[in-house]
Scaffold this active site. Structure first.
Site, PDB file in Angstrom:
ATOM      1  N   ASP A   8     -20.403  -6.516  62.500  1.00  0.00           N
ATOM      2  CA  ASP A   8     -19.301  -7.294  63.060  1.00  0.00           C
ATOM      3  C   ASP A   8     -19.254  -8.610  62.298  1.00  0.00           C
ATOM      4  O   ASP A   8     -20.013  -9.536  62.575  1.00  0.00           O
ATOM      5  CB  ASP A   8     -19.520  -7.518  64.559  1.00  0.00           C
ATOM      6  CG  ASP A   8     -18.384  -8.337  65.174  1.00  0.00           C
ATOM      7  OD1 ASP A   8     -17.514  -8.820  64.416  1.00  0.00           O
ATOM      8  OD2 ASP A   8     -18.373  -8.489  66.412  1.00  0.00           O
ATOM      9  N   TYR A  46     -21.857 -11.420  70.315  1.00  0.00           N
ATOM     10  CA  TYR A  46     -20.570 -11.188  70.973  1.00  0.00           C
ATOM     11  C   TYR A  46     -19.703 -10.354  70.050  1.00  0.00           C
ATOM     12  O   TYR A  46     -19.608 -10.633  68.859  1.00  0.00           O
ATOM     13  CB  TYR A  46     -19.886 -12.528  71.252  1.00  0.00           C
ATOM     14  CG  TYR A  46     -18.500 -12.418  71.858  1.00  0.00           C
ATOM     15  CD1 TYR A  46     -18.318 -11.898  73.138  1.00  0.00           C
ATOM     16  CD2 TYR A  46     -17.374 -12.836  71.144  1.00  0.00           C
ATOM     17  CE1 TYR A  46     -17.047 -11.810  73.694  1.00  0.00           C
ATOM     18  CE2 TYR A  46     -16.099 -12.759  71.707  1.00  0.00           C
ATOM     19  CZ  TYR A  46     -15.937 -12.240  72.978  1.00  0.00           C
ATOM     20  OH  TYR A  46     -14.681 -12.158  73.532  1.00  0.00           O
ATOM     21  N   LYS A  65     -10.629 -13.502  62.446  1.00  0.00           N
ATOM     22  CA  LYS A  65     -10.654 -14.945  62.201  1.00  0.00           C
ATOM     23  C   LYS A  65     -10.079 -15.328  60.819  1.00  0.00           C
ATOM     24  O   LYS A  65      -8.871 -15.394  60.681  1.00  0.00           O
ATOM     25  CB  LYS A  65     -12.047 -15.488  62.481  1.00  0.00           C
ATOM     26  CG  LYS A  65     -12.409 -15.251  63.969  1.00  0.00           C
ATOM     27  CD  LYS A  65     -13.599 -15.986  64.496  1.00  0.00           C
ATOM     28  CE  LYS A  65     -13.641 -15.940  66.005  1.00  0.00           C
ATOM     29  NZ  LYS A  65     -14.573 -15.010  66.617  1.00  0.00           N
TER      30      LYS A  65
END
Ligand code: PLP
Length: 430
Positions: free
Chosen positions: A241, A146, A269
Site C-alpha cells: 500500500d 491504515y 495521494k
C-alpha cells in the site's frame, strides 16, 4: 492562546449543524489536539490561509498530494484546460492511457494498472483481486497500518482510529474481519510463524512499506525481504500500500528504496496532484483477472476522470525534474535536523526521522519502530507543541500519530522560519 472572535469558530459552529463533527474526514476536527479546526480559504506554494486570513506554513500538504506545492501554475493550467474540454464522459480517454503508461514506467512492478478515485477504493479492490486470484480468504495486515476504510481492513488501523483510541470501527461485522490477521509491524519472527501455521490459507499480505499512519515508521529491510520471500513460497500475494509512500519517499516509491517487487501496489495521494485519483496495479497476469476480462468485479463512474488525470499527469511530470527528490529529501532532512537540535537546546526529549519528502516527529528519546513504541510517545507534549506552533503560523498535522509532508516549495526561508518558531516553542514547553 485564548483570543478574540475568530471566523474559524463561527464556521466550525455552523459546520457542526449539518456535518457530523463539522468535518468530512475525522482528523480534520482537531479532536486529538483540542481547539478549533482552521477553515482554509486558499493556498499557494508552501502556505495556506485560514478564515481569519492568518497564514500558515503547511506541513500536511493535503496529507501528501501537494508535493509540488499548492496551486502550482502548471497543475492549475492543466486542470483548467481539461475542465474546459468537459468534466467527465463515462467513456475512455487518451489521457487515461498516458497516465497508465506513466505509472507503469515509473513503478516497474506495475505492468497493468486500473485508475480509481480514492486510496480506499484502490486497497479494497487490490484485496478483492488477491482473494479472487488465490481463492483464499485470509489476509494479513499490521497493527498501526491504515489502508483506507474498507470493512476488512478496519482492524487496528492507525492514525484517525488510533487518535480516537478506537482500534476498530462500529458497523463492521465480526464475520467481515474474522479473516483479517493483525500482526506486529517489523516483527519478522512473528510473520514467519504465521506463515508456518497457515501460509497456504493466506490470500495476501498488505503493508505500508513505509508506515505513515502511525506517524512515520520505516520498515526494516529484513522485515520486507522476509515478507517477499514468504509470499512467494506460499503463493500469497504481496500488496504494497503505497498510497502515501508512492512518489513521496522516492520517484519509484518505497519499493524502489527497498528493492522489492510486490505483486500488487496501491497508489493515491500524489498521483492525483490534489484531485480525487488513485490506482492499483501489478503483474499483468493478475490484473487480467479483473472485469471485464476476469471474474473479479470492480468499477467506478468517475474512475480515470479527465480533470483528475490532468492534475495527476502534470504533477507526475513535475516530480521527474532532475534532482527533484534529492532537493526534497535534503529540505526534509534539514527540517527534522533543525527541529531536533532546537529540542535538544531546550532539553526536551524529542527525535525525528525522514525519508524523501515525508517526516515524523516523536516526543520520545528514540525513533519508534512499531505501534507499541509509538503509543509511548508523549502526547500531552505533542499537543502543546502543536498549538504553540500553530500560533506561530506553522501547521503540523493535528494529531501525534500522523506523518508530516514537505513540498518542493518549502525553501530555506520556509524551513528556517519553522526552526526559529520551534526554538521559541520548545523553550516554552516545560
Ligand atoms: C490515505 C491512505 C489510504 C486511503 O486513501 P483515501 O484516498 O483517503 O481513501 C490508504 N492507504 C494509505 C497508506 C493511506 O495513507
Amino acid at each position: 492562546m485564548t483570543s478574540t472572535h475568530s471566523n474559524n469558530d463561527t464556521l466550525f459552529t455552523r459546520a457542526q449543524l449539518t456535518t457530523p463533527g463539522g468535518v468530512n474526514s475525522p482528523v480534520r476536527a482537531f479532536r486529538s489536539v483540542g481547539g478549533t479546526p482552521r477553515f482554509i480559504t486558499h493556498a499557494a506554494g508552501p502556505y495556506f490561509w485560514d478564515a481569519d486570513d492568518k497564514r500558515y506554513i503547511d506541513y500536511i500538504g493535503s496529507w501528501g498530494p501537494a508535493i509540488v506545492g499548492h496551486a502550482h501554475p502548471e497543475v492549475v493550467k492543466a486542470v483548467q484546460d481539461a475542465a474546459a474540454r468537459g468534466l467527465s464522459f463515462g467513456a475512455p480517454t487518451e489521457g487515461e492511457i498516458e497516465m497508465a503508461e506513466e505509472i507503469c514506467r515509473l513503478v516497474p512492478s506495475i505492468e497493468q494498472v486500473r485508475l480509481v478515485s480514492s486510496g480506499t477504493e484502490a486497497t479494497m479492490s487490490a484485496l478483492r483481486l488477491a482473494r479472487g486470484a488465490t481463492g483464499r480468504d485470509k489476509i494479513v495486515k499490521f497493527e498501526g497500518c491504515y489502508h483506507g476504510h474498507a470493512d476488512s481492513l478496519l482492524v487496528k488501523a492507525g492514525s484517525g482510529l488510533l487518535t480516537f483510541g478506537n482500534p476498530t470501527s462500529a458497523g463492521v461485522p465480526e464475520d467481515f474481519v474474522k479473516h483479517t490477521m493483525v500482526l506486529d509491524y517489523n516483527n519478522t519472527a512473528q510473520l514467519e510463524q504465521a506463515f508456518k501455521d497457515m501460509g497456504d490459507q493466506i490470500a495476501c499480505v498488505i503493508v505500508e512499506p513505509v508506515a505513515g499512519n502511525m506517524n512515520l515508521v520505516k520498515s526494516t529491510p529484513e522485515f520486507l525481504h522476509t515478507m517477499r520471500r514468504l509470499c512467494t513460497q506460499y503463493g500469497t500475494i504481496l500488496i504494497f500500500d503505497e498510497v502515501m509512500s508512492g512518489f513521496r519517499v522516492a520517484l519509484g516509491g518505497a519499493q524502489s528504496v527497498y528493492g522489492i517487487t510486490p505483486d500488487l501496489t496501491a497508489l493515491g495521494k500524489v498521483i492525483g496532484g490534489g484531485l480525487p485519483l488513485a490506482a492499483f496495479g501489478g503483474r499483468a497476469e493478475l490484473m487480467q483477472k479483473m472485469a471485464p476480462l476476469g471474474a473479479v468485479y470492480q468499477a467506478g463512474t468517475l474512475s480515470g476522470n479527465p480533470v483528475a488525470v490532468a492534475a495527476g499527469m502534470s504533477t507526475l511530470k513535475l516530480i521527474q525534474a532532475p534532482g527533484f527528490y534529492d532537493a526534497l529529501a535534503a529540505q526534509t532532512r534539514k527540517l527534522v535536523n533543525g527541529l531536533s537540535a532546537a529540542a535538544g537546546e531546550a532539553g526536551i526529549p524529542f527525535c525525528a526521522d525522514a525519508i524523501g519528502g515525508m517526516f515524523g516527529l516523536y516526543f520520545s528519546p528514540d525513533i519508534p519502530t512499531g505501534y507499541t513504541q509509538m503509543m509511548a510517545c508523549n502526547r500531552t507534549r505533542f499537543n502543546a507543541f502543536f498549538h504553540a506552533m500553530l500560533e506561530q503560523g506553522v501547521y503540523f498535522a493535528p494529531a501525534a500519530f500522523e506523518a508530516g509532508f514537505v513540498s518542493a516549495q518549502h525553501d530555506d526561508t520556509v524551513i528556517d522560519a519553522t526552526i526559529a518558531a520551534a526554538r521559541t516553542v520548545f523553550a516554552s514547553l516545560h
